[in-house]
Design a protein around this motif. Structure first.
Motif, PDB file in Angstrom:
ATOM      1  N   SER A   1       0.812  -1.182  -0.034  1.00 40.32           N
ATOM      2  CA  SER A   1       0.155  -0.026   0.068  1.00 40.32           C
ATOM      3  C   SER A   1       0.803   1.200   0.072  1.00 40.32           C
ATOM      4  O   SER A   1       1.664   1.357   0.807  1.00 40.32           O
ATOM      5  CB  SER A   1      -0.807   0.032   1.131  1.00 40.32           C
ATOM      6  OG  SER A   1      -1.453   1.464   1.434  1.00 40.32           O
TER       7      SER A   1
ATOM      8  N   THR B   1     -10.376   0.330   6.471  1.00 39.81           N
ATOM      9  CA  THR B   1      -9.159   0.651   5.401  1.00 39.81           C
ATOM     10  C   THR B   1      -7.993   0.550   6.065  1.00 39.81           C
ATOM     11  O   THR B   1      -8.017   0.702   7.375  1.00 39.81           O
ATOM     12  CB  THR B   1      -9.571   2.086   4.835  1.00 39.81           C
ATOM     13  OG1 THR B   1      -9.508   2.920   6.095  1.00 39.81           O
ATOM     14  CG2 THR B   1     -10.749   2.128   4.178  1.00 39.81           C
TER      15      THR B   1
ATOM     16  N   TRP C   1      -7.767   6.677  10.834  1.00 43.13           N
ATOM     17  CA  TRP C   1      -7.438   6.102   9.625  1.00 43.13           C
ATOM     18  C   TRP C   1      -7.242   7.135   8.480  1.00 43.13           C
ATOM     19  O   TRP C   1      -7.614   8.496   8.586  1.00 43.13           O
ATOM     20  CB  TRP C   1      -8.548   4.923   8.839  1.00 43.13           C
ATOM     21  CG  TRP C   1      -9.887   5.673   9.037  1.00 43.13           C
ATOM     22  CD1 TRP C   1     -10.625   6.086   8.164  1.00 43.13           C
ATOM     23  CD2 TRP C   1     -10.918   5.345  10.311  1.00 43.13           C
ATOM     24  NE1 TRP C   1     -11.780   6.420   8.589  1.00 43.13           N
ATOM     25  CE2 TRP C   1     -12.275   6.047   9.750  1.00 43.13           C
ATOM     26  CE3 TRP C   1     -10.781   4.847  11.561  1.00 43.13           C
ATOM     27  CZ2 TRP C   1     -13.200   5.825  10.575  1.00 43.13           C
ATOM     28  CZ3 TRP C   1     -11.850   4.780  12.317  1.00 43.13           C
ATOM     29  CH2 TRP C   1     -13.163   5.573  11.852  1.00 43.13           C
ATOM     30  N   ASP C   2      -7.021   7.130   7.223  1.00 47.16           N
ATOM     31  CA  ASP C   2      -6.366   7.810   6.245  1.00 47.16           C
ATOM     32  C   ASP C   2      -5.123   8.223   6.601  1.00 47.16           C
ATOM     33  O   ASP C   2      -4.697   8.945   7.373  1.00 47.16           O
ATOM     34  CB  ASP C   2      -7.467   9.001   5.976  1.00 47.16           C
ATOM     35  CG  ASP C   2      -7.161   9.815   4.541  1.00 47.16           C
ATOM     36  OD1 ASP C   2      -7.576   9.639   3.747  1.00 47.16           O
ATOM     37  OD2 ASP C   2      -6.094  10.543   4.889  1.00 47.16           O
TER      38      ASP C   2
END
Length: 222
Positions: free
Chosen positions: A13, A55, A67-68
């Protein structure tokens, strides 16, 4: 619960690699937990309790969950990176960094996904030429944006760590020439000199490259 922050990520990722690069830059003691998305580990009921949108990357810092990757970068830099140039306290410089982060999210990473989803989600053997052209146009905009040694000025910031992961992954797909993107390649050269670059982004690029080739071959054989 761990006494130190935990980053749930996957080495392929780009977003996860960006977070890991900052962790290394700040010399933070963070537990890295690999979540293999192809084994659907991020879709488990246990992980959904932690992150309802399921995610990666996801950060857990003593009960605080975020997150992000862009939000994670800002949070880590503000909480643990005081006194560095990674996320300046100057409002105008912060705005430049934020603009580059949003550019990476909405354009570079988005166009990368438009390409890779053909292999990963749609099961195609090749990426449509139109998608590749749009990704190349995104790289050209990044080339135009580079007006100094680094994305937001004369010093490396979290914007560079975010962009390097996506730009170099796009390079795996597009194979751009140094002649067409001289400023970008000079910037990549500067970033690869980071002592932790190969450990994080170099390793991830190898894994991503192998995955792309494998998926293309498997999809072609269907």
């Amino acid at each position: 619960m761990s006494n130190k922050p935990v980053l749930y990520t996957h080495t392929i990722s780009p977003a996860g690699r960006a977070a890991e690069l900052l962790i290394k830059a700040l010399n933070l003691d963070v537990e890295i937990r690999e979540m293999n998305v192809f084994k659907r580990q991020h879709l488990s009921a246990e992980f959904k309790k932690l992150n309802p949108v399921q995610t990666i990357p996801t950060l857990e810092d003593n009960g605080f969950v975020l997150w992000d990757s862009h939000a994670i970068l800002i949070y880590l830099a503000r909480r643990y990176g005081g006194g560095t140039d990674l996320y300046s306290e100057d409002f105008e410089q912060q705005a430049r960094i934020n603009a580059a982060l949003f550019f990476e999210s909405s354009l570079l990473f988005a166009r990368l996904r438009f390409c890779t989803d053909n292999l990963v989600v749609m099961g195609r053997a090749t990426v449509p030429e139109e998608n590749l052209q749009r990704a190349t146009e995104g790289l050209q905009r990044f080339e135009n944006m580079l007006q100094a040694d680094y994305v937001a000025g004369e010093h490396m910031t979290i914007a560079d760590l975010s962009c390097i992961a996506s730009v170099t992954t796009l390079h795996l797909l597009l194979h751009p020439s140094r002649e067409d993107f001289p400023k970008t390649f000079a910037w990549v050269d500067r970033m690869t000199k980071l002592p932790y670059y190969e450990e994080v982004n170099g390793r991830g690029l190898i894994a991503a490259g192998v995955l792309m080739q494998t998926l293309a071959a498997v999809n072609a054989a269907k």
